[in-house]
Motif scaffolding. Structure first.
Motif, short mmCIF file in Angstrom:
data_model
loop_
_atom_site.label_atom_id
_atom_site.label_comp_id
_atom_site.label_asym_id
_atom_site.label_seq_id
_atom_site.Cartn_x
_atom_site.Cartn_y
_atom_site.Cartn_z
N GLN A 147 0.79 -1.23 0.00
CA GLN A 147 0.00 0.00 0.00
C GLN A 147 0.82 1.28 0.00
O GLN A 147 0.27 2.37 0.07
N ILE A 148 2.12 1.18 -0.02
CA ILE A 148 2.98 2.37 -0.10
C ILE A 148 3.75 2.32 -1.40
O ILE A 148 4.32 1.28 -1.75
N ASP A 149 3.74 3.44 -2.12
CA ASP A 149 4.47 3.49 -3.39
C ASP A 149 5.96 3.40 -3.11
O ASP A 149 6.55 4.32 -2.52
N THR A 150 6.59 2.30 -3.49
CA THR A 150 8.00 2.07 -3.18
C THR A 150 8.94 2.74 -4.18
O THR A 150 10.16 2.63 -4.04
N CYS A 151 8.41 3.41 -5.19
CA CYS A 151 9.24 4.05 -6.21
C CYS A 151 9.26 5.55 -5.96
O CYS A 151 8.22 6.20 -5.86
N GLU A 152 10.45 6.09 -5.86
CA GLU A 152 10.65 7.49 -5.46
C GLU A 152 9.91 8.45 -6.40
O GLU A 152 9.98 8.33 -7.62
N VAL A 153 9.19 9.42 -5.81
CA VAL A 153 8.24 10.23 -6.56
C VAL A 153 8.92 11.20 -7.51
O VAL A 153 8.42 11.45 -8.62
N PHE A 154 10.07 11.78 -7.14
CA PHE A 154 10.70 12.77 -8.00
C PHE A 154 11.15 12.15 -9.33
O PHE A 154 11.03 12.76 -10.39
N SER A 155 11.68 10.92 -9.27
CA SER A 155 12.07 10.26 -10.51
C SER A 155 10.86 9.96 -11.38
O SER A 155 10.92 10.06 -12.61
N GLN A 156 9.75 9.60 -10.76
CA GLN A 156 8.53 9.34 -11.52
C GLN A 156 8.04 10.60 -12.22
O GLN A 156 7.69 10.57 -13.41
N LEU A 157 8.01 11.71 -11.50
CA LEU A 157 7.55 12.97 -12.10
C LEU A 157 8.49 13.41 -13.22
O LEU A 157 8.05 13.89 -14.27
N THR A 158 9.79 13.25 -12.98
CA THR A 158 10.76 13.63 -14.01
C THR A 158 10.62 12.75 -15.24
O THR A 158 10.67 13.24 -16.37
N MET A 159 10.45 11.45 -15.03
CA MET A 159 10.31 10.54 -16.16
C MET A 159 9.07 10.89 -16.98
O MET A 159 9.10 10.85 -18.22
N ALA A 160 7.99 11.25 -16.31
CA ALA A 160 6.78 11.66 -17.02
C ALA A 160 7.06 12.87 -17.90
O ALA A 160 6.69 12.91 -19.08
N GLU A 161 7.72 13.86 -17.34
CA GLU A 161 8.06 15.07 -18.11
C GLU A 161 9.04 14.74 -19.23
O GLU A 161 8.94 15.29 -20.34
N PHE A 162 9.98 13.85 -18.96
CA PHE A 162 10.97 13.45 -19.95
C PHE A 162 10.29 12.84 -21.17
O PHE A 162 10.67 13.09 -22.31
N ILE A 163 9.28 12.02 -20.93
CA ILE A 163 8.55 11.38 -22.02
C ILE A 163 7.69 12.40 -22.76
O ILE A 163 7.73 12.49 -24.00
N ILE A 164 6.91 13.18 -22.03
CA ILE A 164 5.96 14.11 -22.64
C ILE A 164 6.68 15.17 -23.48
O ILE A 164 6.21 15.55 -24.56
N SER A 165 7.84 15.62 -23.01
CA SER A 165 8.57 16.68 -23.71
C SER A 165 9.24 16.19 -24.98
O SER A 165 9.71 16.99 -25.80
N GLY A 166 9.34 14.87 -25.15
CA GLY A 166 10.04 14.31 -26.30
C GLY A 166 11.50 14.03 -26.04
O GLY A 166 12.19 13.48 -26.90
N ALA A 167 12.00 14.40 -24.85
CA ALA A 167 13.41 14.20 -24.54
C ALA A 167 13.77 12.72 -24.46
O ALA A 167 14.87 12.31 -24.83
N TYR A 168 12.84 11.91 -23.98
CA TYR A 168 13.11 10.47 -23.88
C TYR A 168 13.27 9.86 -25.27
O TYR A 168 14.22 9.11 -25.52
N ASP A 169 12.37 10.18 -26.16
CA ASP A 169 12.46 9.66 -27.52
C ASP A 169 13.76 10.10 -28.19
O ASP A 169 14.43 9.33 -28.87
N HIS A 170 14.13 11.37 -27.98
CA HIS A 170 15.38 11.90 -28.54
C HIS A 170 16.57 11.13 -27.98
O HIS A 170 17.50 10.74 -28.73
N HIS A 171 16.57 10.87 -26.68
CA HIS A 171 17.68 10.15 -26.05
C HIS A 171 17.76 8.72 -26.58
O HIS A 171 18.87 8.22 -26.88
N VAL A 172 16.63 8.04 -26.71
CA VAL A 172 16.63 6.65 -27.19
C VAL A 172 17.17 6.58 -28.60
O VAL A 172 17.96 5.69 -28.95
N ARG A 173 16.77 7.53 -29.47
CA ARG A 173 17.27 7.51 -30.85
C ARG A 173 18.78 7.70 -30.88
O ARG A 173 19.49 7.03 -31.64
N ALA A 174 19.29 8.64 -30.05
CA ALA A 174 20.74 8.88 -30.02
C ALA A 174 21.47 7.66 -29.48
O ALA A 174 22.53 7.27 -29.99
N ALA A 175 20.92 7.04 -28.43
CA ALA A 175 21.55 5.85 -27.85
C ALA A 175 21.54 4.70 -28.85
O ALA A 175 22.51 3.93 -28.95
#
Length: 437
Positions: free
Chosen positions: A310-338
């Motif tokens: 019943q407790i979210d074991t995944c740290e919230v700041f990383s979750q919020l950042t990952m959401a923004e990273f995906i929505i902004s297109g930065a994640y897709d850009h990083h994956v293509r470069a990698a």
């Protein structure tokens, strides 16, 4: 002059990062006009052989090439970091720190106050919504945000699923003949018996025997063997799940890193009611983020949430950042470069082996951060011992074989080319080729 520099870089006489003389100094040393040298430098920078940085001068660029195959003992390299070609991790030096920091600032500025509380054990809604859109576009996964569960990594997700299966009375889980023993251990810890599936020249035969309750697969890029699950076999295992009420557990650990053609879509898209999809940021970004996710069939979503706790074991700041990273297109850009970076490394490996160790067969190069190198019969242990003497960390294929598997592949190495930094890769490739040649 330009060709001499190219050859010096190509053969390793000029190492990546080496500083070249100024155009004025080199022109004086060679007795050439300064403009001639400056033009040559400019051409070499444009071609990617050199880099020019304000205040740093002209340097040899990091290029994906093999160093000369020279005999060096472990003692010769005693001051170097221990070269690591064990599969399972990306190049951590390439983590997009600036882009991640930018996304963190935006995410925290927009985060509601309740985001800092204990939160929903399924994970932050921002991340689950972003993942639902991203997975549909990138991997052909069809899931609503409420049926996504955020977890720490694939092992954490499998631990949750093991508890759900055991709670339902499951007894047997079919697994690939070659894979990760820690996954088999997680299933066994929940009281589940693992049954290795047959392996033939076309890869894994995924339809399990009677009495099997679930199947754990890596269909896009089977680990470590590398032969993607064929179309008829993908259909067959989903048909098995529909017919028997069984469950397919799909570990898509590196599905976004396919090099030679469009990525193989997720198995989950064939029937979201029968397949649990597990994805992770451990390969695309870094395992230290502790971010992974499961797309769950609606019928088992609540059971998985209860098994997680019943407790979210995944740290919230990383979750919020990952959401923004995906929505902004930065994640897709990083994956293509990698993807481009790792494709270059794969190409350098294949080229070097073809030149210096042509008897080594390269298997499973279409995707991922590792490849299998087939060896002459009876030589796997000898090659591993040679690598150990040279201080090079590599894995033998036999290490990944299930103890009850009736299928055995020939001797081979499993080489992870994702771990080294761009600067270290040429040296580690050279060390590997010396051993194999």
């Amino acid at each position: 002059m330009a060709e001499a520099v190219r050859e010096a870089v190509r053969t390793g006489h000029l190492a990546p990062g080496a500083r070249l003389p100024s155009s004025r100094q080199l022109a004086s040393d060679l007795g050439l006009a300064r403009n001639t040298v400056a033009d040559a430098y400019a051409d070499l920078v444009a071609e990617g052989w050199l880099t020019a940085r304000r205040g740093s001068g002209t340097l040899v660029a990091d290029r994906m090439i093999a160093r000369p195959i020279l005999a060096r003992s472990a003692a010769d390299r005693s001051g170097d970091p221990c070269p690591d070609l064990i599969p399972g991790s990306p190049d951590l030096a390439a983590f997009p720190r600036a882009a991640w920091l930018k996304a963190t600032r935006r995410a925290l500025a927009a985060a509601p106050d309740d985001a800092l509380g204990y939160g929903d054990p399924r994970g932050r809604p921002e991340l689950r919504a972003a993942l639902a859109d991203h997975l549909a576009q990138a991997r052909g996964v069809y899931v609503s945000p409420e049926h996504i569960l955020i977890c720490a990594d694939a092992s954490h997700g499998l631990q949750i699923l093991s508890e759900v299966l055991a709670g339902r009375g499951a007894r047997n889980v079919a697994v690939e003949s070659y894979g990760l023993d820690r996954y088999w251990g997680l299933l066994a810890a929940a009281g589940l018996k693992t049954l290795p599936l047959p392996l033939d020249t076309h890869g894994t035969d995924p339809v399990p025997p009677v009495g099997t309750d679930a199947v754990l697969l890596t269909p896009a890029h089977p680990f470590p063997v590398g032969t993607a699950l064929q179309r008829d076999r993908r259909t067959a295992v989903v048909d098995w799940a529909r017919r028997t009420g069984g469950l397919v557990l799909e570990d898509d650990y590196d599905g976004e890193f396919r090099f030679d053609r469009q990525s193989v879509g997720a198995l989950q898209g064939l029937d979201p009611d029968c397949v649990v999809y597990l994805g992770t940021a451990s390969q695309t970004l870094a395992p230290g983020l502790r971010l992974a996710w499961m797309a769950l069939p609606p019928r088992m979503a609540e059971e998985a949430v209860a098994a997680k706790g019943q407790i979210d074991t995944c740290e919230v700041f990383s979750q919020l950042t990952m959401a923004e990273f995906i929505i902004s297109g930065a994640y897709d850009h990083h994956v293509r470069a990698a993807r481009r970076r790792y494709r270059d490394r794969r190409d350098a490996l294949v080229t070097a082996l073809a030149q210096y160790a042509p008897k080594v067969r390269v298997i499973g190069t279409a995707a991922g951060l590792h490849t299998v190198l087939g060896l002459p019969p009876g030589t796997e242990q000898r090659v591993l011992q040679s690598a150990a003497r040279q201080g090079l960390k590599v894995a033998g294929l036999s290490r990944y074989r299930h103890e009850r598997s009736l299928s055995a592949m020939p001797d081979a190495l499993v080489v992870g080319y994702g771990v080294p930094s761009d600067a270290a890769w040429p040296q580690e490739l050279s060390a590997l080729v010396r051993i194999l040649s």
